[in-house]
Write an enzyme that holds these catalytic residues in place. Structure first.
Site, PDB file in Angstrom:
ATOM      1  N   LYS A  86      34.936  33.945  34.423  1.00 19.91           N
ATOM      2  CA  LYS A  86      35.342  34.046  35.831  1.00 19.91           C
ATOM      3  C   LYS A  86      35.630  35.495  36.207  1.00 19.91           C
ATOM      4  O   LYS A  86      35.172  35.988  37.233  1.00 19.91           O
ATOM      5  CB  LYS A  86      36.604  33.214  36.109  1.00 19.91           C
ATOM      6  CG  LYS A  86      36.491  31.743  35.803  1.00 19.91           C
ATOM      7  CD  LYS A  86      37.739  30.982  36.211  1.00 19.91           C
ATOM      8  CE  LYS A  86      39.005  31.406  35.469  1.00 19.91           C
ATOM      9  NZ  LYS A  86      39.031  31.083  34.027  1.00 19.91           N
ATOM     10  N   ARG A 129      44.740  26.104  39.940  1.00 20.98           N
ATOM     11  CA  ARG A 129      44.649  25.562  38.585  1.00 20.98           C
ATOM     12  C   ARG A 129      45.327  24.208  38.451  1.00 20.98           C
ATOM     13  O   ARG A 129      45.314  23.635  37.371  1.00 20.98           O
ATOM     14  CB  ARG A 129      45.337  26.527  37.614  1.00 20.98           C
ATOM     15  CG  ARG A 129      44.387  27.502  36.921  1.00 20.98           C
ATOM     16  CD  ARG A 129      45.253  28.588  36.321  1.00 20.98           C
ATOM     17  NE  ARG A 129      44.857  29.044  35.033  1.00 20.98           N
ATOM     18  CZ  ARG A 129      44.352  30.266  34.814  1.00 20.98           C
ATOM     19  NH1 ARG A 129      44.102  31.071  35.808  1.00 20.98           N
ATOM     20  NH2 ARG A 129      44.102  30.660  33.596  1.00 20.98           N
ATOM     21  N   ARG A 181      37.711  39.021  22.749  1.00 18.71           N
ATOM     22  CA  ARG A 181      37.783  39.792  23.998  1.00 18.71           C
ATOM     23  C   ARG A 181      38.678  41.027  23.872  1.00 18.71           C
ATOM     24  O   ARG A 181      39.763  40.976  23.321  1.00 18.71           O
ATOM     25  CB  ARG A 181      38.326  38.889  25.112  1.00 18.71           C
ATOM     26  CG  ARG A 181      38.521  39.588  26.429  1.00 18.71           C
ATOM     27  CD  ARG A 181      38.556  38.617  27.560  1.00 18.71           C
ATOM     28  NE  ARG A 181      39.735  37.766  27.560  1.00 18.71           N
ATOM     29  CZ  ARG A 181      39.928  36.827  28.491  1.00 18.71           C
ATOM     30  NH1 ARG A 181      39.042  36.609  29.433  1.00 18.71           N
ATOM     31  NH2 ARG A 181      41.015  36.090  28.452  1.00 18.71           N
ATOM     32  N   ARG A 234      44.533  41.020  24.908  1.00 23.72           N
ATOM     33  CA  ARG A 234      45.593  40.302  25.614  1.00 23.72           C
ATOM     34  C   ARG A 234      46.471  39.528  24.634  1.00 23.72           C
ATOM     35  O   ARG A 234      45.988  38.965  23.664  1.00 23.72           O
ATOM     36  CB  ARG A 234      44.964  39.320  26.603  1.00 23.72           C
ATOM     37  CG  ARG A 234      44.552  39.976  27.895  1.00 23.72           C
ATOM     38  CD  ARG A 234      43.774  39.036  28.762  1.00 23.72           C
ATOM     39  NE  ARG A 234      44.383  37.716  28.911  1.00 23.72           N
ATOM     40  CZ  ARG A 234      43.972  36.824  29.805  1.00 23.72           C
ATOM     41  NH1 ARG A 234      42.969  37.112  30.609  1.00 23.72           N
ATOM     42  NH2 ARG A 234      44.550  35.651  29.895  1.00 23.72           N
ATOM     43  N   ARG A 283      45.940  27.088  26.041  1.00 18.67           N
ATOM     44  CA  ARG A 283      45.324  27.365  27.351  1.00 18.67           C
ATOM     45  C   ARG A 283      44.148  26.433  27.615  1.00 18.67           C
ATOM     46  O   ARG A 283      43.953  25.982  28.742  1.00 18.67           O
ATOM     47  CB  ARG A 283      44.896  28.840  27.417  1.00 18.67           C
ATOM     48  CG  ARG A 283      46.121  29.772  27.532  1.00 18.67           C
ATOM     49  CD  ARG A 283      45.807  31.183  27.112  1.00 18.67           C
ATOM     50  NE  ARG A 283      44.840  31.809  27.982  1.00 18.67           N
ATOM     51  CZ  ARG A 283      44.007  32.787  27.615  1.00 18.67           C
ATOM     52  NH1 ARG A 283      44.042  33.230  26.361  1.00 18.67           N
ATOM     53  NH2 ARG A 283      43.179  33.310  28.474  1.00 18.67           N
TER      54      ARG A 283
HETATM   55  P1  AMP Z   1      44.099  34.214  33.236  1.00 21.54           P
HETATM   56  O1  AMP Z   1      44.012  35.695  33.151  1.00 21.54           O
HETATM   57  O2  AMP Z   1      43.461  33.655  34.467  1.00 21.54           O
HETATM   58  O3  AMP Z   1      43.615  33.527  31.985  1.00 21.54           O
HETATM   59  O4  AMP Z   1      45.652  33.863  33.365  1.00 21.54           O
HETATM   60  C1  AMP Z   1      46.575  34.247  32.370  1.00 21.54           C
HETATM   61  C2  AMP Z   1      47.882  33.463  32.517  1.00 21.54           C
HETATM   62  O5  AMP Z   1      48.466  33.735  33.800  1.00 21.54           O
HETATM   63  C3  AMP Z   1      47.749  31.946  32.460  1.00 21.54           C
HETATM   64  O6  AMP Z   1      47.694  31.444  31.140  1.00 21.54           O
HETATM   65  C4  AMP Z   1      49.018  31.530  33.197  1.00 21.54           C
HETATM   66  O7  AMP Z   1      50.156  31.675  32.399  1.00 21.54           O
HETATM   67  C5  AMP Z   1      49.089  32.569  34.322  1.00 21.54           C
HETATM   68  N1  AMP Z   1      48.319  32.118  35.505  1.00 21.54           N
HETATM   69  C6  AMP Z   1      47.179  32.683  36.007  1.00 21.54           C
HETATM   70  N2  AMP Z   1      46.743  32.011  37.083  1.00 21.54           N
HETATM   71  C7  AMP Z   1      47.623  30.984  37.270  1.00 21.54           C
HETATM   72  C8  AMP Z   1      47.704  29.923  38.209  1.00 21.54           C
HETATM   73  N3  AMP Z   1      46.793  29.754  39.189  1.00 21.54           N
HETATM   74  N4  AMP Z   1      48.745  29.062  38.104  1.00 21.54           N
HETATM   75  C9  AMP Z   1      49.672  29.207  37.136  1.00 21.54           C
HETATM   76  N5  AMP Z   1      49.645  30.164  36.203  1.00 21.54           N
HETATM   77  C10 AMP Z   1      48.632  31.063  36.268  1.00 21.54           C
END
Ligand code: AMP
Length: 214
Positions: free
Chosen positions: A15, A90, A128, A162, A173
């Site tokens: 994404k 989400r 990554r 990360r 996740r």
């Molecule tokens: P990502 O970089 O999109 O994988 O997001 C990393 C982390 O940020 C996730 O595992 C959540 O802890 C938090 N996060 C990101 N987007 C959301 C969302 N829409 N709702 C809740 N937590 C989020």
């Protein structure tokens, strides 16, 4: 009518990579909730500390906190037209909150699923690495930098991993995605607003399909 393009896919589906390309090539702003939460790392407030803790566990931040940052970010002038949401919504509640926001902003929602098989995701996530300067994403298995551990464009920048990209957190996740986010696909499908893109193969090919679907 301007759109809110919603990219839905498991962690590691690509994404962020695709949203960056849409931003770079078409000038469609990329709004990444994950990036915005990660940026809070530099703040020392109770909320920022709580966000860091939850993120480190691989779980989701509350719907209301997340909605607040999305609303605030999308009230800036650069999002007056079409913008891309990368990692939002989400959950079912977030999807409802987004319907309201879209109505307020006079935009239609276009959801795009980026589909990648599970076994591939683990490799992508644990491999990554990111450049802290430009945000370029590498992968030690499939897209290594020219010199190990440093960005091709920023030789002084050591690539970072990360905190939530280790196997244990990735498992949480992926489970969270299956349980809370995957059901959104049926939701957007039932209202005729879902397109599906095969997320395996070359980044450029995936991008072409995605761009054509907009
Ligand atoms: P990502 O970089 O999109 O994988 O997001 C990393 C982390 O940020 C996730 O595992 C959540 O802890 C938090 N996060 C990101 N987007 C959301 C969302 N829409 N709702 C809740 N937590 C989020």
């Amino acid at each position: 009518m301007s759109k809110i393009v919603v990219l839905i896919g498991a962690p590691g589906a690509g994404k962020g990579t695709q949203a960056r390309l849409l931003d770079e090539r078409l000038g469609i702003p990329q709004i990444s909730t994950g990036d915005m939460f990660r940026e809070m790392k530099t703040q020392d407030t109770p909320l920022a500390r709580e966000v860091q803790e939850i993120m480190a566990s691989g779980k989701l931040i509350s719907d209301d906190v997340t909605f607040r940052i999305v609303r605030e970010r999308t009230s800036k002038p650069d999002t007056a037209g079409t913008y891309v949401l990368d990692g939002y919504p989400r959950t079912a509640v977030q999807a409802e909150q987004l319907e309201e926001l879209a109505k307020e902003q006079g935009k239609e929602i276009q959801a795009i699923e980026i589909d990648v098989p599970k076994d591939e995701l683990m490799k992508r996530l644990t491999g990554r690495r990111t450049c802290p300067v430009c945000g370029e994403i590498y992968n030690v298995y499939s897209k290594p930098p020219k010199t190990e551990g440093v960005c091709d464009l920023h030789p002084d920048a050591q690539l970072t991993q990360r905190a939530d990209d280790n196997e244990e957190k990735v498992r949480v996740r992926l489970e969270t995605y299956d349980e809370l986010t995957k059901p959104l696909l049926a939701y957007y499908q039932s209202s005729g607003r879902l397109k599906k893109v095969d997320g395996t193969g070359e980044v450029e090919d995936i991008y072409s399909t995605l761009e054509a679907g907009l």
